[in-house]
Design an enzyme around this catalytic site. Structure first.
Site, PDB file in Angstrom:
ATOM      1  N   ASP A 139       0.843  -1.191   0.000  1.00  0.00           N
ATOM      2  CA  ASP A 139       0.000   0.000   0.000  1.00  0.00           C
ATOM      3  C   ASP A 139       0.884   1.249   0.000  1.00  0.00           C
ATOM      4  O   ASP A 139       1.594   1.499   0.976  1.00  0.00           O
ATOM      5  CB  ASP A 139      -0.912  -0.018   1.232  1.00  0.00           C
ATOM      6  CG  ASP A 139      -1.915   1.119   1.231  1.00  0.00           C
ATOM      7  OD1 ASP A 139      -2.629   1.267   2.236  1.00  0.00           O
ATOM      8  OD2 ASP A 139      -1.978   1.864   0.228  1.00  0.00           O
ATOM      9  N   ASP A 164      -2.028   5.378  -6.351  1.00  0.00           N
ATOM     10  CA  ASP A 164      -2.323   4.545  -5.199  1.00  0.00           C
ATOM     11  C   ASP A 164      -2.328   3.077  -5.596  1.00  0.00           C
ATOM     12  O   ASP A 164      -3.298   2.582  -6.177  1.00  0.00           O
ATOM     13  CB  ASP A 164      -3.680   4.950  -4.610  1.00  0.00           C
ATOM     14  CG  ASP A 164      -3.981   4.224  -3.311  1.00  0.00           C
ATOM     15  OD1 ASP A 164      -5.082   4.432  -2.792  1.00  0.00           O
ATOM     16  OD2 ASP A 164      -3.117   3.465  -2.841  1.00  0.00           O
TER      17      ASP A 164
END
Length: 1245
Positions: free
Chosen positions: A64, A266
């Site tokens: 992440d 992202d």
């Protein structure tokens, strides 16, 4: 991607990386570490195999980039031990098995997501290994109370850690994974590269501390990361500045109100999320359909074979561009057989998830559907991102480490001019040229909703059964987290619910949805700040250099002669032709044959030209839209509509006569429409020229502060140039037709004293109207030329002052300085307020901003018949007018297409494909009326039309030959459309056709045009005067209307009185003073209407009644026979019966008449005027005199013939309506007697 829904960072975040003390061993290191990451299609996202504890325990954790914690599920957590589930299949951590485990934050780890999921427990330290790199004491979170069955490896900014939000203290920031790798001497800087490879491979890699040049193609470009609203770096946010769609059929530039769009790169999010308006365009390009069942956009799975792609541009025009092909954007909705479209255009085809979805508000995300096509380098020290196109399935490798802590991204070049990333492009509707090439079978289906997706029967579950939903939850739902203004907004399922609604429920609802989108778009667009931010430097430069000006003056002051010089000196025309020139050609701006014959301007003429002006040593080009207006009062409507749409004007005055009658009218029109003006004193070479007299008259007669900014060099025949009082220099013309301007710093000796005196007068006058100059004047500081110019511009635009220039257009002298003054002192379109009326808000005034990106608003201000059809002159107030576009007429809501746009050069035309805001143009093929407002349909706006004066003269007219009736009718219709002051009606009693206008000349011109243009010879009757009727005293009435005709009758009784309306002599007034309900309210309104109808046709002459009041005080009704009609009729009859008792009077129009003639004829003219009216004023000049009188219009018929005879053809006059006054008693008796004879003759027929 995981994030922290409860993190409230507030103003605590001051850095994007930990303090320098955390980077304890900063020295050059050459190591890099790479870990293979795999795409978990069931869960979404990329996962890496990591090792924790001593001895090591293997866990698969989601990578992440949007968060910073490493956290793992505790092996004793319920989510891992619950029966009937797969538990923590990717691994969990058992603290009891690790000898190096140590709790460092008891119950301090706490993450909540907006979809309700969470993970809570302890912070601990232990050994952590990824990609062969081992961290001895890595701080991590232990999910003891969690409903998420797998952990995360956060590699974002350290300030994103959950402990920061929990403790509200920066001291809680601990070294995260990339920082610890620097501290452990493993890599040289806090940076890493991400290569996700393509969708089919389902694997990629993360490289800590370096880049791999074998994994991308083309150039690696570095761009700046954007800070948040608190100027803190918290996420990998970059500006998306363009998006293009391309396919074999063409390409489109997609636009959005939100450009440039701050997007977060992202890797923790599977899909990409763009603003609603941009996502809708993307969906339309590929034929994606929004499904409320899945709450996302879907499309046929076959679209993965499309040859189309989208090109994402970042950080301005010179930034990197990444192409994303369709095979990376079409994803399976679930494992196993795909659902099928049950209805709609894709019926029977398998459905897939589209990789670009919509989001109502930021932050917007570019997830894995984008990142697979981009090789991304994350540099957390220099706050930069490196981007290049991914080399899919590359087997090459060439790893280049970062050289030091502060080193830039290796092999990367910085994008040029990243400041351009803040520019906002124009928002337009794409042509969707790429759509057909995307193989969507031509379906235009964005936004179609409905439960048209069904499961394969062999799947063994219902359409909305629990098994289906859980399946979708595993595959579709992604973890999403980003920081926005210091708050972590994390979601799994929630990302698809925020602001996400069905766009249309059926084809029939599409227009309603589009209308709502248009309203939202219009509301956003009308923000001045938002529109200004979207402007490009080119648009700003263009609008600042536009001047919409008119030239207006009294008749024969030289307006058209000035216009001819303007065209010649700007290069628009190659030769000068005079108004009454010997060559017989005539002035360019007088294109009508009648204008050239009579030597007057009848119709306003528009043209455009470019003027090159030297500013600060550099040549700047200004664009003029010029309208030359008539000077005769009979054609005043031409001046009215020109002033309605102009931003500035040049008021031309005669150096001999100064302010004349029509000058006062023009001044009034300029003030009516708030038009700034500069003044040009023309005819300086005439005998008796006195420019300072003209300046004085502007101050005294027009009540406009004025001062000369030039003085003449020589006078009358000796006039040779001017002295510029601002720069204190001499200006003369030289060469053929004065084309060369000679500027000298030397002022003639005999003018130095006068120049100093007039310059001081100029400064004093400016001090009266400008605060800045006033302060300098009081401080006895002499302003610089630049300060004087700035003050003149401010005061002129504010309409507090008019600078006065001088010259002689006929002698080709000093016209060019006047053009420079237009540039210096008159406003650009954005410098003056232009207002529209918002019809959706009770016509509340709203400002129109001349920006191309705004919705279109334009005003049709003049109509003209042309061999090619109706030509409509239009001022574009905001937005852009394009050929082939559609507009809506706000008067009748009629949609019209614009087939052709032209720029007018008098009677010549130049085609244009597009006209920007602030410009004036003409269009063909638009049926409308003068004064109509046009929009593109996105704004409920209308604009006030121009003032149209009442007609003052009428005459009867009919064609001599009955065969000309059709041509006569066609001509009349055309003339009325073109000229609002020209009116036609058929008298009900005489059945004659009556035309009305502004004067004898006005009607004479139209009769002559009938003969020339339509070959219709007409007979005209005696001119008719527009008389009025009124009352002079009070008279009471008590009138009973009682009629019976077999059925229900008419019964109404009205009691009251009529009297003069002292408050407004030209308006009528009705009032009810009935008490006790003797007349019901509904009948009282009928009484008011009856009074209005009675005033339309007075009892004496059948002309309108003005200045009368009718008050009803009492009355009576009948149960069955009273009605609205009865009370309406009773009021009319009561008024007519009482009118004589109230002293009915005939009013005649008095005209303000101005006569100019040589002084030798003053006596003869005086005798003429004594017979016709009262002389108000007389001014005698050196060689001519001006007489002003108030005369009855009835007495002025044929006056032009008498004046020519009395002055040997040298006199001229003009008339303007002044007011109504009681006619002489003998005239009243004569008029009433004639009217009664007409009525009697009609009754006997």
């Amino acid at each position: 991607m995981k994030g922290h829904g409860v993190v409230a960072l507030g103003g605590l975040l001051a850095k994007r990386q930990p303090p320098a003390s955390d980077l304890t061993r900063i020295r050059k290191r050459a190591s890099t570490y790479e870990e293979v990451i795999n795409n978990e299609e069931a869960r979404g996202g990329y996962f890496a195999t990591c090792r924790l504890g001593t001895p090591a325990q293997n866990l698969v954790l989601q990578l992440d980039t949007g968060s910073s914690d490493i956290w793992v599920p505790d092996s004793n957590a319920k989510v891992c031990t619950a029966s009937g589930t797969e538990g923590c299949a990717l691994g969990s951590f058992d603290p009891s098995r690790s000898s190096t485990f140590e709790v460092v934050g008891d119950n301090e780890f706490d993450i909540n997501y907006v979809d309700g999921s969470s993970s809570k427990g302890d912070y601990f330290t232990d050994l952590f290994e990824i990609g062969g790199a081992t961290i001895q004491n890595m701080t991590m979170g232990l999910g003891q109370q969690t409903d998420i069955a797998y952990g995360l490896v956060g590699v974002g900014y350290a300030v994103n850690e959950a402990i920061v939000g929990t403790t509200q203290s920066l001291s809680s920031v601990y070294p995260n994974l990339p920082v610890n790798m620097v501290n452990e001497n493993l890599i040289n800087t806090v940076a890493y590269s991400l290569w996700l490879n393509d969708l089919d491979s389902s694997s990629g890699s993360i490289l800590f501390g370096g880049i791999d040049t074998g994994k991308y193609v083309g150039d690696l470009t570095r761009i700046n990361i954007l800070p948040n609203s608190q100027k803190l770096y918290t996420s990998f946010m970059v500006p998306l500045t363009s998006l293009e769609a391309t396919s074999p059929s063409g390409s489109d530039t997609l636009t959005s109100l939100r450009f440039p769009i701050s997007v977060v790169l992202d890797s923790g999010t599977t899909l990409s999320y763009l603003p609603n308006d941009l996502a809708a365009q993307v969906w339309k390009e590929v034929g994606a359909i929004y499904s409320p069942q899945f709450q996302l956009a879907v499309l046929p799975c076959d679209m993965a074979n499309s040859k189309g792609h989208f090109s994402f541009g970042f950080s301005g025009p010179d930034g990197p561009r990444i192409k994303v092909f369709m095979d990376e954007l079409v994803l399976d909705l679930m494992s196993g057989p795909a659902p099928v479209f049950r209805t709609g255009p894709y019926k029977g085809m398998t459905a897939c998830e589209f990789g670009i979805q919509n989001f109502t508000s930021g932050p917007y995300l570019l997830g894995d559907t984008f990142l697979r096509s981009a090789y991304v380098v994350y540099d957390l020290i220099n706050n930069q991102i490196g981007l290049a196109a991914t080399d899919f399935n590359s087997t090459k490798t060439n790893i280049v480490p970062f050289e030091s802590l502060s080193a830039h991204i290796p092999s990367a070049t910085a994008a040029q001019d990243q400041s351009a990333a803040t520019n906002k492009p124009s928002v337009t509707t794409p042509a969707y040229a790429a759509s057909p090439g995307n193989d969507n079978d031509g379906y235009d289906t964005p936004g179609i909703c409905g439960e048209f997706v069904e499961m394969k029967k062999q799947h063994g579950i219902g359409m909305l059964g629990p098994g289906f939903l859980s399946f979708v939850r595993m595959r579709v739902i992604r973890a999403v987290a980003t920081l926005n203004s210091g708050r972590a907004a994390a979601t799994r399922v929630g990302v698809r619910h925020i602001g996400l609604t069905c766009r249309v429920a059926s084809h029939t609802q599409s227009s309603t949805s589009h209308l709502q989108q248009a309203k939202e778009l219009a509301a956003a667009n009308m923000s001045v700040e938002a529109a200004a931010a979207r402007r490009t430097p080119e648009e700003i430069q263009r609008i600042a250099r536009v001047r919409n000006i008119g030239i207006a003056a009294h008749i024969d002051s030289g307006k058209t002669t000035v216009s001819e010089r303007v065209l010649f000196y700007t290069g628009k025309s190659k030769a000068i032709h005079e108004v009454r020139g010997r060559d017989g050609v005539g002035a360019k701006m007088d294109s009508m044959e009648l204008e050239r014959e009579r030597g007057i301007t009848i119709q306003s003429a528009a043209t455009f030209a470019d003027w090159k002006k030297v500013e600060n040593g550099k040549e700047e080009t200004y664009h003029f839209n010029l309208i030359d207006t008539p000077g005769h009062i009979d054609f005043t409507i031409e001046v009215e509509r020109a002033m309605r749409v102009l931003d500035g004007a040049v008021m031309v005055l005669c150096a001999v006569s100064g302010v004349q009658s029509q000058t006062i009218t023009v001044d009034r029109q300029m003030k009516r429409y708030n038009v700034p003006r500069i003044s040009f004193v023309n005819k300086m070479d005439r005998m008796g020229a006195n420019p300072f007299k003209a300046v004085e008259m502007i101050n005294n007669k027009l009540k406009v502060p004025a001062a000369a900014i030039q003085i003449p060099i020589g006078s009358e025949k000796e006039f040779e140039g001017v002295v510029d009082l601002i720069e204190m220099r001499s200006i003369r013309n030289d060469g053929l037709r004065g084309i060369n301007v000679k500027v000298s710093k030397e002022i003639p000796a005999h003018l130095k004293e006068l120049a100093a005196e007039k310059r001081q007068e100029l400064i004093e006058k400016l001090a009266d109207v400008d605060d800045e100059i006033a302060e300098m004047f009081l401080d006895e500081v002499t302003p610089t030329p630049a300060q004087i110019k700035a003050a003149i511009r401010r005061a002129t635009i504010a309409r507090k002052f008019t600078p006065v220039l001088m010259g002689s257009a006929l002698a080709d002298k000093c016209v060019q300085p006047m053009l420079d003054a237009v540039c210096d002192y008159l406003p650009a379109p954005e410098d003056v307020p232009n207002m529209a009326l918002d019809r959706s808000k009770n016509e509340e005034p709203v400002a129109l901003i001349p920006y191309n990106s705004l919705p279109f608003v334009g005003l049709a201000f003049k109509l003209e018949e042309n061999p090619y059809g109706q030509l409509t002159y239009m001022r574009v107030y905001q937005g852009t007018l394009k050929k082939g576009s559609y507009l809506f007429n706000t008067r009748n809501d009629k949609k019209v297409r614009i087939p052709r746009i032209v720029r007018m050069h008098s009677n010549e035309m130049e085609d244009a494909a597009e006209i920007g805001a602030g410009e004036i143009c003409a269009v063909f093929g638009v049926e409308c009326a003068s004064g109509d407002t046009f929009t593109d349909g996105r704004l409920p706006y209308g604009m006030s039309s121009m003032y149209v004066p009442d007609a003052v003269m009428s005459l009867s007219i009919k064609p001599k030959r009955s065969s000309d009736a059709d041509a006569f009718s066609k001509a009349m219709n055309r003339f009325m459309r073109e000229d609002p002051t020209f009116r036609l009606h058929v008298d009900e009693e005489s059945e004659e056709t009556i035309i009305s206008g502004m004067g004898e000349l006005h009607l004479d011109i139209y009769v002559e045009r009938l003969r020339r243009e339509y070959k219709v010879d007409c007979e005209t009757g005696k001119p008719r005067v527009a008389y009025r009727e009124t009352i002079s005293r009070r008279a009471d009435f008590d009138f009973l209307l009682k009629r019976q005709s077999g059925g229900p009758g008419d019964y109404a009784r009205v009691v009251g009185f009529i009297e003069p309306n002292e408050k407004d002599k030209e308006a009528n007034y009705f009032e009810s003073r009935v008490v006790g309900g003797n007349i019901p309210e509904k009948y009282l309104s009928a009484c008011g209407k009856g009074f209005e109808e009675a005033c339309l046709k007075g009892p004496l002459l059948g002309h309108r009644v003005i200045g009368a009041s009718l008050i009803v005080t009492d009355g009576a009704t009948h149960v069955t026979d009273s009605s609205d009609y009865a009370f309406n009729l009773a009021t009319q009859m009561a008024f007519r019966k009482t009118f004589p008792d109230a002293g009915g009077v005939v009013l005649e129009p008095l005209m303000k008449t101005t006569i100019t003639a040589p002084a030798e004829f003053q006596g003869a003219v005086l005798m003429l005027m004594n017979k016709r009216g009262n002389i108000v004023d007389t001014e005698v000049g050196s060689d001519e005199f001006t007489m002003i009188a108030e005369c009855s219009l009835n007495a002025m018929f044929g006056f032009s013939t008498h004046l020519r005879a009395a002055t040997q053809g040298k006199g001229e006059f003009s008339m303007e309506f002044s007011h109504y006054s009681a006619a002489p008693p003998h005239l009243q008796k004569e008029l009433v007697a004639n009217y009664q004879k007409e009525l009697d003759s009609k009754r006997t027929k």
